[in-house]
Design a protein around this motif. Structure first.
Motif, short mmCIF file in Angstrom:
data_model
loop_
_atom_site.label_atom_id
_atom_site.label_comp_id
_atom_site.label_asym_id
_atom_site.label_seq_id
_atom_site.Cartn_x
_atom_site.Cartn_y
_atom_site.Cartn_z
N GLY B 57 -16.70 -10.37 -9.97
CA GLY B 57 -17.29 -9.81 -8.76
C GLY B 57 -17.42 -10.75 -7.57
O GLY B 57 -17.58 -10.28 -6.44
N GLY B 58 -17.39 -12.07 -7.78
CA GLY B 58 -17.43 -12.99 -6.65
C GLY B 58 -18.61 -12.74 -5.73
O GLY B 58 -19.76 -12.63 -6.19
N THR B 59 -18.31 -12.63 -4.45
CA THR B 59 -19.32 -12.39 -3.42
C THR B 59 -20.32 -11.31 -3.82
O THR B 59 -21.52 -11.45 -3.60
N TYR B 79 -9.83 -1.52 -1.78
CA TYR B 79 -8.38 -1.62 -1.89
C TYR B 79 -7.70 -0.32 -1.45
O TYR B 79 -8.11 0.77 -1.86
N SER B 80 -6.61 -0.45 -0.68
CA SER B 80 -5.86 0.76 -0.31
C SER B 80 -5.22 1.38 -1.55
O SER B 80 -5.01 2.58 -1.61
N PHE B 81 -4.97 0.53 -2.55
CA PHE B 81 -4.33 1.04 -3.77
C PHE B 81 -5.34 1.54 -4.80
O PHE B 81 -4.98 1.95 -5.90
N LYS B 82 -6.62 1.46 -4.49
CA LYS B 82 -7.67 2.04 -5.34
C LYS B 82 -8.69 2.75 -4.45
O LYS B 82 -9.85 2.31 -4.33
N PRO B 83 -8.27 3.83 -3.80
CA PRO B 83 -9.22 4.50 -2.91
C PRO B 83 -10.39 5.10 -3.70
O PRO B 83 -10.23 5.48 -4.86
N LYS B 84 -11.56 5.13 -3.06
CA LYS B 84 -12.73 5.72 -3.70
C LYS B 84 -13.29 6.78 -2.78
O LYS B 84 -13.98 6.46 -1.80
N PRO B 85 -12.99 8.05 -3.08
CA PRO B 85 -13.45 9.13 -2.18
C PRO B 85 -14.96 9.28 -2.18
O PRO B 85 -15.51 9.82 -1.23
N GLU B 86 -15.62 8.80 -3.23
CA GLU B 86 -17.06 9.08 -3.38
C GLU B 86 -17.96 8.00 -2.78
O GLU B 86 -19.15 7.96 -3.11
N SER B 88 -20.78 6.41 -1.17
CA SER B 88 -22.00 7.17 -0.88
C SER B 88 -22.35 7.14 0.59
O SER B 88 -22.98 8.05 1.11
N ARG B 89 -21.97 6.06 1.27
CA ARG B 89 -22.32 5.94 2.68
C ARG B 89 -21.26 5.13 3.42
O ARG B 89 -20.38 4.55 2.79
N VAL B 90 -21.40 5.09 4.73
CA VAL B 90 -20.39 4.40 5.55
C VAL B 90 -20.30 2.93 5.15
O VAL B 90 -19.21 2.41 4.95
N TYR B 91 -21.46 2.27 5.04
CA TYR B 91 -21.50 0.87 4.61
C TYR B 91 -22.20 0.81 3.26
O TYR B 91 -23.44 0.87 3.19
N ALA B 92 -21.42 0.70 2.20
CA ALA B 92 -22.02 0.71 0.86
C ALA B 92 -22.89 -0.53 0.65
O ALA B 92 -22.65 -1.58 1.24
N LEU B 98 -20.15 -3.73 -6.18
CA LEU B 98 -19.90 -4.44 -7.43
C LEU B 98 -19.41 -3.46 -8.51
O LEU B 98 -18.46 -3.74 -9.24
N GLU B 99 -20.04 -2.28 -8.55
CA GLU B 99 -19.63 -1.27 -9.52
C GLU B 99 -18.18 -0.84 -9.27
O GLU B 99 -17.39 -0.66 -10.20
N TYR B 100 -17.83 -0.72 -7.99
CA TYR B 100 -16.45 -0.36 -7.63
C TYR B 100 -15.46 -1.39 -8.18
O TYR B 100 -14.45 -1.05 -8.80
N LEU B 101 -15.79 -2.68 -7.96
CA LEU B 101 -14.89 -3.74 -8.43
C LEU B 101 -14.75 -3.70 -9.95
O LEU B 101 -13.65 -3.87 -10.49
N ARG B 102 -15.87 -3.50 -10.63
CA ARG B 102 -15.83 -3.43 -12.11
C ARG B 102 -14.98 -2.25 -12.56
O ARG B 102 -14.17 -2.38 -13.48
N ASP B 103 -15.18 -1.10 -11.90
CA ASP B 103 -14.39 0.09 -12.26
C ASP B 103 -12.90 -0.17 -12.06
O ASP B 103 -12.08 0.23 -12.87
#
Ligand SMILES: Cc1cc2nc3c(=O)[nH]c(=O)nc-3n(C[C@H](O)[C@H](O)[C@H](O)COP(=O)(O)OP(=O)(O)OC[C@H]3O[C@@H](n4cnc5c(N)ncnc54)[C@H](O)[C@@H]3O)c2cc1C
Lengths: 281, 508
Positions: B57-59, B79-86, B88-92, B98-103
């Motif tokens: 997770g780094g930063t 990542y453009s190659f791992k888009p996340k449509p969900e 929750s807000r403009v600035y997560a 961190l959860e996104y990176l782990r997923d």
């Protein structure tokens, strides 16, 4: 004008009309870029963003189209003569990268067809070659609102210039700025009249300069189909579409800049008939 | 700093024990994880990600302070190659990022390639076998190609204030937040008013008895246009992915159009300056306080910050802004240059990171044992912001001139991933085992950066920022051009700048 630091300004007189020009002067040895503005008027309004972006690397020249005095008609010949005079004054003897936007694209087409020696490369943004019914309806509404002195005129301009998505995504502050800008700007009836009667398809087919045609997907003033036809008409042309309304110079200036800058640096790096893909950053 | 030469002293023994891989990546932040994913997708299986901490997770693993969030919109800062449509807000916020990176790591199966608790202690180029020998806290590796993805904002920097070590109360860096220390009702000091600090300050103010903010130089702050995405929008992004891609492009090009602000173009500067100063004037009416919060350098010279909560925090009874300059720190207080004193129970240091002198450069030895940090003694530079003469088969991510004034670092990271994959492909296709950028190419590239840096606000804006290397006055951390130019220049591998050969050629 505050387009760029150390801007050189001056006037040339063409057919008795004063034409005010602006020149960033310093360049990189490649042909200077000459920008031709659209219907609504002034080089600064259309190119406040594009001009400095281009001027970081290359010499950029632009001017305000001058209108005939005493309400006489403006002709395409007037406009071509003005472009020619500015080019010959500021960049004599060497062809330029001619970039026309909207009505300026029509002038650029005519210039490239009639004075091929002046043009090293050509970029046509939201341009057209034959006025269609959709444009005539728009011009008709415009005339009606202008003649009746309606306050809806500036809103109508704003409504037709920008894409819906762009307007809705602005902050309140940015939106108010767009509204103010729209209130301050005006189109001359002689420009509208000229734009009613553009029909230069035959000439456009004679254009030999390497050309980049840029169409705007959400354009409600000059439908994107016009750009697609220009791409069909010009032999040595390539084509790209931008996700913007007619006001692409306000909505996506940086994208437009990258396309122009890359193209004029090496017009033949891509082949005639190429269609640029939309890249995802 | 650990002496990496010693770590590698028993070279032969290390080599014997080493695990052999094609690619070794140091670091599991956005850079390392992204590269791992694209490597794996390209069909490469022989690679490891070496991470000093216990998880990835780094930063976004390290910065879990109250209020931590990104300040580039999440649809772009991903990542453009791992888009996340969900999103929750403009600035997560940090947990969601961190959860996104782990997923990303688990869904792509790269978690299996990660080696945790494996701090890289030293790496040395072995000419005989055209490999990197890498020594970690947990085993050694031999890799054909080494990539540093160890971050540019990962090693906390502490201010050099006399007496700071004497402070007896709780004290920690914002990137190492101590959640066991309760700040409830305490007298808390925050040193710094940068990007992290302005997220922390409003949160700490809510719980602290008294909060004192020590400011050296006031930042420019603009409104944060944040909101939650509706269910309808999230479903739309999922069902019509091109709507999310369009949003990403809108955000990217809007950021790109801000670049002339950094190049002294008056029409651009006056707009953003007006935005920031009006934001301040809207939120702070008291002229003295407003003066203290008004920056004294050209906008853009340091990062322009975004917050709606920062300024109003100073309207609270329990918050004080101190601008006199710190003289020294005692066991329980901060003493100002004017002699005044603030008694404190806890001190939060939010003064940024080691940037000009990248810590990993003190651990990498190239040809003839040359240490990267010594090679860079007069400042960092790398060809295509990636490769260094004397360091064959080494790629640096997020290193020299890879930062952005305004924009998403993910764009830079993805460009560098493309560059590295292009280079690996080139080596593989041609059977080469060694590639080294020429010194001429590296110098020409540095000269190009210097030319572009002239006339930018970072060099001429009258501020002291981490973008400029104090040792030589060069703009060494930031890319002084449009982001698109970064991709054009540094996102496509071009072999011309390299000397390449295969092991067989070498032996004859
Ligand atoms: C609070 C904060 C907010 C930010 N917000 C934004 C934002 O909104 N937008 C933006 O574009 N950028 C932002 N940034 C910048 C951010 O650093 C980058 O966007 C990005 O996260 C960097 O990723 P990275 O993988 O290159 O580095 P890092 O995330 O720093 O990862 C480096 C990894 O390498 C590991 N490592 C280091 N040395 C070694 C070693 N010797 N051996 C083994 N492992 C090692 C570290 O433990 C770490 O896990 C922010 C930074 C901070 C600190």
């Amino acid at each position: 004008m505050s387009l760029y630091p150390d801007l050189k300004e001056g006037t040339v007189v063409v057919d008795g009309i004063d034409v005010r020009f602006y020149d960033s002067q310093r360049g990189n040895g490649e042909p200077p870029v000459v920008l031709l503005h659209g219907m609504e008027g002034s080089a600064e309004k259309d190119f406040w963003a594009l001009f400095p972006m281009l001027a970081f690397t290359r010499r950029v020249i632009t001017f305000d189209f001058g209108l005939p005095k005493d309400g006489q008609d403006l002709t395409l010949e007037h406009c071509v003569a003005q472009a020619q005079a500015v080019i010959e004054k500021l960049a004599p003897g060497s062809p330029v990268a001619l970039v026309g936007y909207s009505f300026g694209a029509v002038v650029a087409e005519a210039t490239a067809a009639r004075k091929p020696d002046l043009v090293a490369s050509l970029v046509l943004i939201a341009g057209w070659m034959k006025t269609d019914r959709h444009q005539l309806v728009r011009n008709g509404i415009w005339r009606e609102l202008a003649q009746s002195g309606s306050s809806a005129l500036s809103d109508f301009n704003l409504y037709s210039s920008y894409s819906a998505h762009y307007l809705c995504a602005r902050t309140e502050r940015d939106f108010q700025e767009i509204v103010e800008k729209s209130r301050r700007s005006s189109i001359s009836p002689v420009v509208i009249k000229l734009s009613d009667n553009i029909d230069i398809g035959a000439e456009v087919q004679t254009i030999s300069a390497p050309t980049l045609v840029v169409g705007c997907i959400h354009d409600q003033i000059v439908d994107v189909s016009h750009s697609r036809e220009l791409f069909g008409a010009i032999r040595d042309s390539r084509y790209v579409e931008i996700e913007a309304g007619h006001a692409v110079v306000q909505e996506r200036p940086a994208e437009l800049f990258m396309l122009i800058d890359n193209f004029v640096a090496a017009p033949h790096a891509t082949s005639p008939g190429d269609v640029y893909a939309t890249s995802t950053p | 700093m650990m002496n990496s030469q010693n770590v590698l002293a028993d070279n032969e023994q290390l080599q014997k024990e080493a695990e052999r891989v094609n690619v070794a990546i140091i670091g599991s932040g956005f850079s390392g994880t992204g590269l791992a994913i694209q490597l794996k997708r390209s069909g490469e299986e022989s690679f490891v990600v070496l991470e000093r901490e216990h998880s990835l997770g780094g930063t976004w693993r390290d910065n879990h302070y109250p209020g931590a969030a990104c300040d580039v919109q999440s649809h772009l800062y991903s990542y453009s190659f791992k888009p996340k449509p969900e999103w929750s807000r403009v600035y997560a916020r940090q947990p969601e990022i961190l959860e996104y990176l782990r997923d990303c790591a688990t869904s792509e199966g790269v978690d299996r390639h990660m080696r945790f608790d494996s701090e890289v202690l030293g790496a040395a180029w072995i000419e005989e076998s055209n490999e990197w020998l890498i020594s970690t806290a947990n085993g050694s590796y031999l890799a054909r190609v080494l990539v540093t993805a160890s971050g540019h904002l990962s090693d906390p920097k502490y201010p050099n204030i006399p007496g700071i070590d004497d402070f007896k109360g709780a004290k920690f860096h914002s990137a190492r937040w101590d959640h066991d220390t309760s700040l409830e009702g305490k007298r808390v000091g925050v040193i710094g008013t940068g990007a992290s600090a302005i997220q922390i300050i409003p949160e700490v103010a809510k719980v602290a008895g008294k909060l004192t903010v020590f400011q050296r130089s006031a930042p420019y702050v603009v409104p944060r246009m944040d909101r939650e995405y509706s269910t309808a929008e999230k479903n739309m992004f999922a069902r019509l992915p091109h709507t999310a891609e369009k949003l990403r492009r809108d955000l990217f090009w809007a950021g790109e159009a801000r670049f002339p602000q950094r190049r002294g173009i008056e029409s651009f500067i006056s707009r953003v300056e007006g935005l920031a100063l009006d934001h301040l004037a809207d939120q702070i009416k008291d002229p003295d306080l407003r003066a203290k919060l008004t920056p004294d350098y050209a906008i853009g010279c340091k990062r322009v910050l975004i917050s709606n909560e920062y300024y109003p925090t100073y309207l609270r009874e329990n918050v004080e802004l101190e601008t006199q300059g710190i003289e020294r720190i005692t066991e329980n207080a901060v003493v100002m240059k004017d002699g005044s004193k603030h008694d404190l129970d806890a001190l939060i240091v939010s003064t940024g990171f080691e940037t000009s002198d990248l810590p990993i450069s003190h651990r990498i030895h190239g040809t003839d044992g040359l240490l990267l940090a010594d090679h860079w003694a007069r400042g960092e530079q790398a060809y295509a912001c990636s490769t260094v003469n004397g360091f064959p088969n080494l790629f640096i991510m997020n290193g020299p001139n890879s930062g952005l004034g305004a924009g998403s670092i993910i764009f830079v990271i993805e460009s560098q991933i493309d560059y590295i994959l292009g280079a690996l492909d080139y080596l593989h296709q041609n059977g080469y085992t060694r590639m080294e950028v020429t010194q001429d190419a590296e110098m020409d590239f540095a000269a190009m950066i210097d030319r572009n840096a002239q006339g930018t606000v970072w060099l001429e804006g009258g501020c002291k920022s981490w973008y400029v290397d104090e040792r030589n006055g060069r703009l060494s951390t930031i890319w002084p051009d449009f982001m698109s130019r970064f991709r054009d220049s540094n996102g496509v591998f071009r072999p011309e700048a390299y000397e390449v050969r295969s092991l067989a050629e070498q032996k004859v």
